[in-house]
Write a protein that holds these residues in place. Sequence first.
Motif: not given
Length: 447
Positions: A11-31
């Motif tokens: 989990i640590f390996f995979i989500w670290l790679l996706l974290q910044f992308l997921a943060f952008n989607i959640a924050t700026f695309s989904r509010g």
Amino acid sequence: MQKIISVLYKIFFIWLLLQFLAFNIATFSRGLDAEWMKLVRLWKEGIIAALLLISLNLIIKQRKRSNIFPNKAITAMMVLLIIAIAVTVYLNYSIHQEPRWVYALAFKYDFLGFIILFAWFHSSSFLDSTTRKSLIHRYGKVLKICLLWALGWYLMVFIKPWILKIFGYNNFIFEWSAGGEAPAVYYTHINQGLPRSSFLFERPTTRWFFLTAFFPLFYYLYLHQKPAKQTRARWAIYGVNILITFSRAAWWAWVIELLLIWILSKWFNKAGLKKFFLKIMAPVMLWLGVVWFLGYKQIFARQYSNTGHIAMLKQWIEMTIEKPWTWRWPATAGPWSHRNPEIPGFNPENQFLQIIVEFGLIGFAPRFALFLFLNLIWVVPFLKVNRIYKRSFEDHTLLAMSLGLIGLSASWMILHSFVDRMVVYPFMLLFWLVLLEYYSKKNTPKS
């Protein structure tokens, strides 16, 4: 419990790679920029804390106190870390008399990577050899997938960058004006020039740190002692990934790693020297020469970067002469001095100089000793196996992680490569899986 630790690692390996992308989607695309999101961002620290608690519980239950100090090398590193923390705590509270939050901020960036290193080591000791090797190979496969995806991402950025708005990126925000949304495109000259690849990472610099840190591991897993016809495509794909960061430091850090790999693989063998230069270094240098000729103004003549580093170095020298031993105080040097606008910060754009800015030569010495230890931990094993027996998987992977840290060290000269969580956290996890596997093999009785 072994399965739980293994799953947490994955989990640590995979989500670290996706974290910044997921943060952008959640924050700026989904509010979803709510207060509770700050707690979600602590998921990785939560896993680290869980692993430490699991390790402590297993050490007590199984009475394996020897796991804490398994050998002289690990003991020496832990002692150096304790000394470094103790000295800097004393400087912060007794000399500079700064509040706790100031030191906590500096500790996060200056020491947390090393703390994580030991969290990985102790929890990894409860995994068997097969599981540890599986995790190392698994991350190698992740690297291969990411290298291909990054090329597709860059083509999208190069041709239709506006597509990235669906992921929360903004095509009208540039590198030095980004206050919230991430720029869809980074350029070689702030807001113009050639587009640079950042892929899933926050900036092209973070992407280059990642490629530099993990290239030696990629080499020993997929390129070493393989026929040229089987590795040409892999060499080309990795090389293009480094090229499109358009980072001069990434290029010369890669060249340094290539030279070290050859020296340690061939040990000054004349036939090996000729083969290495004809098949590896000659194409790399030719490629850099062509890039220099075609893109000098866009890539190399970046005066805001060139003159900026020189000016900061001069300022650092002047400041050091004034107070070299205990120097200023924690968190006054970039990249985190901007968090406290009341304190006049200074960003030397050099992680070695930054530590001296904060803690002086007294605080710098034990931390640098620990860092140097990790850079050179391969030396004794290398000399030994070179004389006694052929190098094994464990020998090569230990060498790979140390060379990756040397590559990051080269980057430390002009930036802060040991503060990016997407690079340092997974790198330290792999480093200690590799280190433990090496020591486990070393201590296994030979039949």
